[in-house]
Design a protein around this motif. Structure first.
Motif, PDB file in Angstrom:
ATOM      1  N   CYS A 101       0.800  -1.222   0.000  1.00  0.00           N
ATOM      2  CA  CYS A 101       0.000   0.000   0.000  1.00  0.00           C
ATOM      3  C   CYS A 101       0.833   1.273   0.000  1.00  0.00           C
ATOM      4  O   CYS A 101       0.272   2.370  -0.011  1.00  0.00           O
ATOM      5  N   ASP A 102       2.151   1.171   0.065  1.00  0.00           N
ATOM      6  CA  ASP A 102       3.004   2.357   0.128  1.00  0.00           C
ATOM      7  C   ASP A 102       2.972   3.140  -1.183  1.00  0.00           C
ATOM      8  O   ASP A 102       2.927   2.568  -2.260  1.00  0.00           O
ATOM      9  N   GLN A 103       3.019   4.461  -1.032  1.00  0.00           N
ATOM     10  CA  GLN A 103       3.151   5.371  -2.164  1.00  0.00           C
ATOM     11  C   GLN A 103       4.301   6.308  -1.823  1.00  0.00           C
ATOM     12  O   GLN A 103       4.474   6.685  -0.666  1.00  0.00           O
ATOM     13  N   ALA A 104       5.106   6.687  -2.806  1.00  0.00           N
ATOM     14  CA  ALA A 104       6.262   7.553  -2.535  1.00  0.00           C
ATOM     15  C   ALA A 104       6.378   8.620  -3.607  1.00  0.00           C
ATOM     16  O   ALA A 104       5.915   8.463  -4.731  1.00  0.00           O
ATOM     17  N   VAL A 134       3.619  -7.717  -0.781  1.00  0.00           N
ATOM     18  CA  VAL A 134       4.527  -7.780  -1.920  1.00  0.00           C
ATOM     19  C   VAL A 134       5.542  -6.658  -1.786  1.00  0.00           C
ATOM     20  O   VAL A 134       5.304  -5.673  -1.102  1.00  0.00           O
ATOM     21  N   ILE A 135       6.661  -6.819  -2.434  1.00  0.00           N
ATOM     22  CA  ILE A 135       7.670  -5.769  -2.490  1.00  0.00           C
ATOM     23  C   ILE A 135       7.710  -5.277  -3.932  1.00  0.00           C
ATOM     24  O   ILE A 135       7.820  -6.076  -4.865  1.00  0.00           O
ATOM     25  N   ARG A 136       7.600  -3.966  -4.104  1.00  0.00           N
ATOM     26  CA  ARG A 136       7.669  -3.366  -5.432  1.00  0.00           C
ATOM     27  C   ARG A 136       8.897  -2.482  -5.494  1.00  0.00           C
ATOM     28  O   ARG A 136       9.314  -1.906  -4.492  1.00  0.00           O
ATOM     29  N   TYR A 137       9.467  -2.370  -6.646  1.00  0.00           N
ATOM     30  CA  TYR A 137      10.611  -1.490  -6.875  1.00  0.00           C
ATOM     31  C   TYR A 137      10.119  -0.294  -7.682  1.00  0.00           C
ATOM     32  O   TYR A 137       9.556  -0.457  -8.749  1.00  0.00           O
ATOM     33  N   VAL A 138      10.309   0.882  -7.124  1.00  0.00           N
ATOM     34  CA  VAL A 138       9.865   2.092  -7.808  1.00  0.00           C
ATOM     35  C   VAL A 138      11.070   2.967  -8.103  1.00  0.00           C
ATOM     36  O   VAL A 138      12.078   2.937  -7.394  1.00  0.00           O
TER      37      VAL A 138
END
Length: 155
Positions: A101-104, A134-138
């Motif tokens: 759910c993180d947004q950066a 999950v882990i996402r790469y941004v």
């Protein structure tokens, strides 16, 4: 005739039973051939040539952002975040790992001849909100007035 058939049948059953148990755990060992003993003089003096072993294919790491020649060395980046910074197209890219759910976002706060300060904000999900594990790469792009060069980047 019936008695002869019964006797013959009983004899066959006994013969089959004796044959099945001939090599079982309680049977005597066959001692007609002696065991083979290998002495050092009987062993081959050289090993056969082994086939060449293929090298495993080159692969990329499965953790973290993909490697890049454009990543800045850790000595040029000051941060408390688990982030990496790359210099591309005259600007910066901030590489982060985020959970479900993180947004950066990344905003340029200061740019001078000595350093570049980037303000990174990470918004976590609402309290009690269900988030995927999950882990996402941004990659967060930051536009600069001048290329990074040797300036220090502060996140």
């Amino acid at each position: 005739m019936k008695n002869a058939a019964k006797t013959l049948g009983a004899g066959l059953v006994l013969a089959a039973t004796a044959a099945c148990g001939a090599g079982g755990p309680g049977a005597p060992a066959n001692t007609s051939t002696p065991p083979v003993v290998t002495t050092p003089s009987d062993l081959p003096t050289s090993l056969p040539a082994s086939p060449p072993v293929a090298k495993p294919p080159m692969s990329r790491p499965t953790v973290g952002p993909p490697p890049s020649d454009k990543m800045l060395p850790p000595s040029q980046v000051e941060t408390r975040l688990p982030a990496q910074v790359s210099a591309e197209n005259g600007g910066l890219n901030v590489h982060l790992e985020l959970s479900g759910c993180d947004q950066a976002r990344a905003d340029l706060a200061e740019e001078n001849a000595r350093r570049i300060v980037v303000h990174v904000t990470i918004d976590h999900g609402k309290p009690g909100q269900m988030c995927p594990q999950v882990i996402r790469y941004v990659v967060l792009p930051v536009k600069l007035a001048e290329p990074v060069g040797t300036r220090t980047v502060v996140l």
